[in-house]
Design a protein around this motif. Structure first.
Motif, PDB file in Angstrom:
ATOM      1  N   PHE A  54      -9.910   2.739  22.423  1.00 41.45           N
ATOM      2  CA  PHE A  54     -10.092   3.648  23.826  1.00 41.45           C
ATOM      3  C   PHE A  54     -10.028   5.087  23.742  1.00 41.45           C
ATOM      4  CE2 PHE A  54      -8.561  -0.605  24.511  1.00 41.45           C
ATOM      5  CZ  PHE A  54      -9.118  -0.856  25.434  1.00 41.45           C
ATOM      6  N   ASP A  55     -10.820   6.050  24.614  1.00 47.58           N
ATOM      7  CA  ASP A  55     -10.908   7.386  24.648  1.00 47.58           C
ATOM      8  C   ASP A  55     -10.096   7.733  25.940  1.00 47.58           C
ATOM      9  OD1 ASP A  55     -12.378   7.441  22.258  1.00 47.58           O
ATOM     10  OD2 ASP A  55     -14.242   7.592  23.369  1.00 47.58           O
ATOM     11  N   VAL A  56      -9.421   8.741  25.600  1.00 43.64           N
ATOM     12  CA  VAL A  56      -8.723   9.408  26.971  1.00 43.64           C
ATOM     13  C   VAL A  56      -9.229  10.663  27.235  1.00 43.64           C
ATOM     14  CG1 VAL A  56      -6.264   9.987  27.886  1.00 43.64           C
ATOM     15  CG2 VAL A  56      -6.427   8.171  26.045  1.00 43.64           C
ATOM     16  N   GLU A  57      -9.678  10.625  28.557  1.00 32.78           N
ATOM     17  CA  GLU A  57     -10.481  12.023  29.092  1.00 32.78           C
ATOM     18  C   GLU A  57      -9.646  12.572  30.107  1.00 32.78           C
ATOM     19  OE1 GLU A  57     -14.993  12.674  30.232  1.00 32.78           O
ATOM     20  OE2 GLU A  57     -13.872  11.887  31.706  1.00 32.78           O
ATOM     21  N   LEU A  58      -9.362  13.840  29.937  1.00 31.27           N
ATOM     22  CA  LEU A  58      -8.765  14.638  30.991  1.00 31.27           C
ATOM     23  C   LEU A  58      -9.894  15.041  31.949  1.00 31.27           C
ATOM     24  CD1 LEU A  58      -6.413  16.512  31.953  1.00 31.27           C
ATOM     25  CD2 LEU A  58      -7.115  18.164  30.700  1.00 31.27           C
ATOM     26  N   THR A  59      -9.856  14.268  33.039  1.00 35.68           N
ATOM     27  CA  THR A  59     -10.833  14.669  33.843  1.00 35.68           C
ATOM     28  C   THR A  59     -10.572  15.834  34.938  1.00 35.68           C
ATOM     29  OG1 THR A  59      -9.995  13.029  35.340  1.00 35.68           O
ATOM     30  CG2 THR A  59     -11.831  12.253  34.036  1.00 35.68           C
ATOM     31  N   GLU A  60      -9.361  16.177  35.460  1.00 38.29           N
ATOM     32  CA  GLU A  60      -8.992  17.144  36.396  1.00 38.29           C
ATOM     33  C   GLU A  60      -7.528  17.655  35.921  1.00 38.29           C
ATOM     34  OE1 GLU A  60      -9.365  16.567  40.484  1.00 38.29           O
ATOM     35  OE2 GLU A  60     -11.267  15.303  40.297  1.00 38.29           O
ATOM     36  N   GLU A  96      -9.467  10.215  21.161  1.00 38.76           N
ATOM     37  CA  GLU A  96     -10.534   9.346  20.831  1.00 38.76           C
ATOM     38  C   GLU A  96      -9.912   8.138  19.695  1.00 38.76           C
ATOM     39  OE1 GLU A  96     -13.521  11.605  19.570  1.00 38.76           O
ATOM     40  OE2 GLU A  96     -14.060  12.100  21.769  1.00 38.76           O
ATOM     41  N   GLY A  97     -10.382   6.605  20.081  1.00 41.28           N
ATOM     42  CA  GLY A  97     -10.259   5.964  19.122  1.00 41.28           C
ATOM     43  C   GLY A  97      -8.719   5.412  19.074  1.00 41.28           C
ATOM     44  N   VAL A  98      -7.956   5.287  20.264  1.00 44.69           N
ATOM     45  CA  VAL A  98      -6.472   4.856  20.209  1.00 44.69           C
ATOM     46  C   VAL A  98      -6.504   3.613  20.884  1.00 44.69           C
ATOM     47  CG1 VAL A  98      -5.668   7.449  20.347  1.00 44.69           C
ATOM     48  CG2 VAL A  98      -6.070   6.332  22.498  1.00 44.69           C
ATOM     49  N   SER A  99      -5.172   3.068  20.685  1.00 47.21           N
ATOM     50  CA  SER A  99      -4.998   1.613  21.250  1.00 47.21           C
ATOM     51  C   SER A  99      -4.939   1.695  22.764  1.00 47.21           C
ATOM     52  CB  SER A  99      -3.737   0.843  20.389  1.00 47.21           C
ATOM     53  OG  SER A  99      -2.724   1.899  21.070  1.00 47.21           O
ATOM     54  N   GLU A 100      -4.946   0.558  23.360  1.00 40.62           N
ATOM     55  CA  GLU A 100      -4.644   0.387  24.970  1.00 40.62           C
ATOM     56  C   GLU A 100      -3.446   1.077  25.041  1.00 40.62           C
ATOM     57  OE1 GLU A 100      -5.656  -2.533  28.417  1.00 40.62           O
ATOM     58  OE2 GLU A 100      -5.583  -3.203  26.340  1.00 40.62           O
ATOM     59  N   ALA A 101      -2.450   0.722  24.536  1.00 44.48           N
ATOM     60  CA  ALA A 101      -1.017   0.970  24.800  1.00 44.48           C
ATOM     61  C   ALA A 101      -0.762   2.508  24.571  1.00 44.48           C
ATOM     62  CB  ALA A 101      -0.082   0.378  23.730  1.00 44.48           C
ATOM     63  N   GLU A 102      -1.220   3.052  23.774  1.00 36.97           N
ATOM     64  CA  GLU A 102      -1.137   4.621  23.482  1.00 36.97           C
ATOM     65  C   GLU A 102      -2.160   5.331  24.417  1.00 36.97           C
ATOM     66  OE1 GLU A 102      -1.894   7.989  20.089  1.00 36.97           O
ATOM     67  OE2 GLU A 102      -2.305   5.941  19.470  1.00 36.97           O
ATOM     68  N   ASN A 104      -2.928   4.064  27.652  1.00 32.95           N
ATOM     69  CA  ASN A 104      -2.200   4.097  28.797  1.00 32.95           C
ATOM     70  C   ASN A 104      -0.823   5.001  28.853  1.00 32.95           C
ATOM     71  OD1 ASN A 104      -3.754   2.380  30.098  1.00 32.95           O
ATOM     72  ND2 ASN A 104      -2.821   0.585  29.251  1.00 32.95           N
ATOM     73  N   ASP A 105      -0.133   5.370  27.920  1.00 30.78           N
ATOM     74  CA  ASP A 105       0.959   5.952  27.408  1.00 30.78           C
ATOM     75  C   ASP A 105       0.784   7.602  27.892  1.00 30.78           C
ATOM     76  OD1 ASP A 105       3.828   6.862  26.774  1.00 30.78           O
ATOM     77  OD2 ASP A 105       3.104   7.197  25.140  1.00 30.78           O
ATOM     78  N   ILE A 106      -0.473   8.117  27.266  1.00 30.73           N
ATOM     79  CA  ILE A 106      -1.112   9.256  27.177  1.00 30.73           C
ATOM     80  C   ILE A 106      -1.453   9.558  28.724  1.00 30.73           C
ATOM     81  CG2 ILE A 106      -2.996  10.977  26.579  1.00 30.73           C
ATOM     82  CD1 ILE A 106      -2.903   9.673  23.750  1.00 30.73           C
ATOM     83  N   LYS A 107      -2.290   8.640  29.356  1.00 30.16           N
ATOM     84  CA  LYS A 107      -2.489   8.739  30.786  1.00 30.16           C
ATOM     85  C   LYS A 107      -1.250   9.012  31.712  1.00 30.16           C
ATOM     86  CE  LYS A 107      -5.008   6.419  34.454  1.00 30.16           C
ATOM     87  NZ  LYS A 107      -5.658   5.277  34.872  1.00 30.16           N
ATOM     88  N   ALA A 108      -0.208   8.144  31.465  1.00 27.65           N
ATOM     89  CA  ALA A 108       0.966   8.104  32.186  1.00 27.65           C
ATOM     90  C   ALA A 108       1.625   9.655  32.047  1.00 27.65           C
ATOM     91  CB  ALA A 108       2.099   7.204  31.704  1.00 27.65           C
ATOM     92  N   GLU A 111      -0.644  12.389  34.065  1.00 27.66           N
ATOM     93  CA  GLU A 111      -0.669  11.841  35.504  1.00 27.66           C
ATOM     94  C   GLU A 111       0.847  12.424  35.926  1.00 27.66           C
ATOM     95  OE1 GLU A 111      -1.953   8.061  35.803  1.00 27.66           O
ATOM     96  OE2 GLU A 111      -3.954   8.492  36.070  1.00 27.66           O
ATOM     97  N   GLU A 112       1.969  12.213  35.013  1.00 27.26           N
ATOM     98  CA  GLU A 112       3.113  12.715  35.539  1.00 27.26           C
ATOM     99  C   GLU A 112       3.157  14.204  36.092  1.00 27.26           C
ATOM    100  OE1 GLU A 112       7.558  12.948  33.459  1.00 27.26           O
ATOM    101  OE2 GLU A 112       6.483  10.869  33.437  1.00 27.26           O
ATOM    102  N   VAL A 113       2.440  15.050  35.408  1.00 24.76           N
ATOM    103  CA  VAL A 113       2.296  16.289  35.568  1.00 24.76           C
ATOM    104  C   VAL A 113       1.198  16.756  36.539  1.00 24.76           C
ATOM    105  CG1 VAL A 113       3.767  17.100  33.653  1.00 24.76           C
ATOM    106  CG2 VAL A 113       1.176  16.942  33.351  1.00 24.76           C
ATOM    107  N   GLY A 114       0.669  15.766  37.021  1.00 19.99           N
ATOM    108  CA  GLY A 114      -0.392  15.951  38.179  1.00 19.99           C
ATOM    109  C   GLY A 114      -1.844  15.969  37.861  1.00 19.99           C
ATOM    110  N   ALA A 115      -2.189  15.700  36.337  1.00 19.23           N
ATOM    111  CA  ALA A 115      -3.674  15.744  35.907  1.00 19.23           C
ATOM    112  C   ALA A 115      -4.423  14.195  36.313  1.00 19.23           C
ATOM    113  CB  ALA A 115      -3.639  15.949  34.337  1.00 19.23           C
ATOM    114  N   LYS A 116      -5.537  14.349  36.251  1.00 14.50           N
ATOM    115  CA  LYS A 116      -6.230  13.098  36.572  1.00 14.50           C
ATOM    116  C   LYS A 116      -6.890  12.759  35.299  1.00 14.50           C
ATOM    117  CE  LYS A 116      -7.104  13.437  41.278  1.00 14.50           C
ATOM    118  NZ  LYS A 116      -7.991  13.492  42.437  1.00 14.50           N
ATOM    119  N   VAL A 117      -6.774  11.454  34.698  1.00 19.95           N
ATOM    120  CA  VAL A 117      -7.127  11.008  33.461  1.00 19.95           C
ATOM    121  C   VAL A 117      -7.913   9.838  33.716  1.00 19.95           C
ATOM    122  CG1 VAL A 117      -6.419  10.298  31.189  1.00 19.95           C
ATOM    123  CG2 VAL A 117      -5.045  11.946  32.500  1.00 19.95           C
TER     124      VAL A 117
END
Length: 120
Positions: A54-60, A96-102, A104-108, A111-117
């Motif tokens: 999975f790729d993690v994108e910082l959208t806002e 980019e190219g991380v596991s689903e668990a990682e 989701n961890d990055i996303k959390a 989002e904890e500091v107010g970003a949208k991912v």
């Protein structure tokens, strides 16, 4: 020559499994086709659908830009300037190219500091 579909279906209903198997083989030989191809293609499509990276994108960025930069720095291991540039360039992939668990961890964390991912 018009096919009489109803008669063909009735004849097939009365056929044994061995007769139907012979019919399939005869059709495959006569027309150069195989009945197994669609099944193999479907299996390949199902295997491709099971995503493992999975790729993690910082959208806002949100309201807490400094906190987002710190979290991005922690996640990526980049320096402060590179992390700031990455955040300023949003929407941008953080990892980019991380596991689903990682992912989701990055996303959390973000989002904890107010970003949208977005996890793709």
């Amino acid at each position: 020559m018009a096919l009489e579909t109803d008669k063909i279906i009735e004849a097939l209903k009365g056929a044994s499994i061995l007769e139907l198997n012979d019919l399939v083989k005869a059709i495959e030989e006569e027309f150069g086709v195989t009945a197994a191809a669609p099944v193999a293609a479907a299996a390949t499509a199902d295997a491709a659908a099971a995503k493992t990276e999975f790729d993690v994108e910082l959208t806002e960025i949100g309201q807490e830009k400094v906190k987002v930069i710190k979290v991005v720095k922690e996640i990526t291991g980049l320096g402060l300037k590179d992390s700031k540039d990455l955040v300023d360039g949003a929407p941008k992939n953080i990892k980019e190219g991380v596991s689903e668990a990682e992912a989701n961890d990055i996303k959390a964390k973000l989002e904890e500091v107010g970003a949208k991912v977005t996890v793709k």
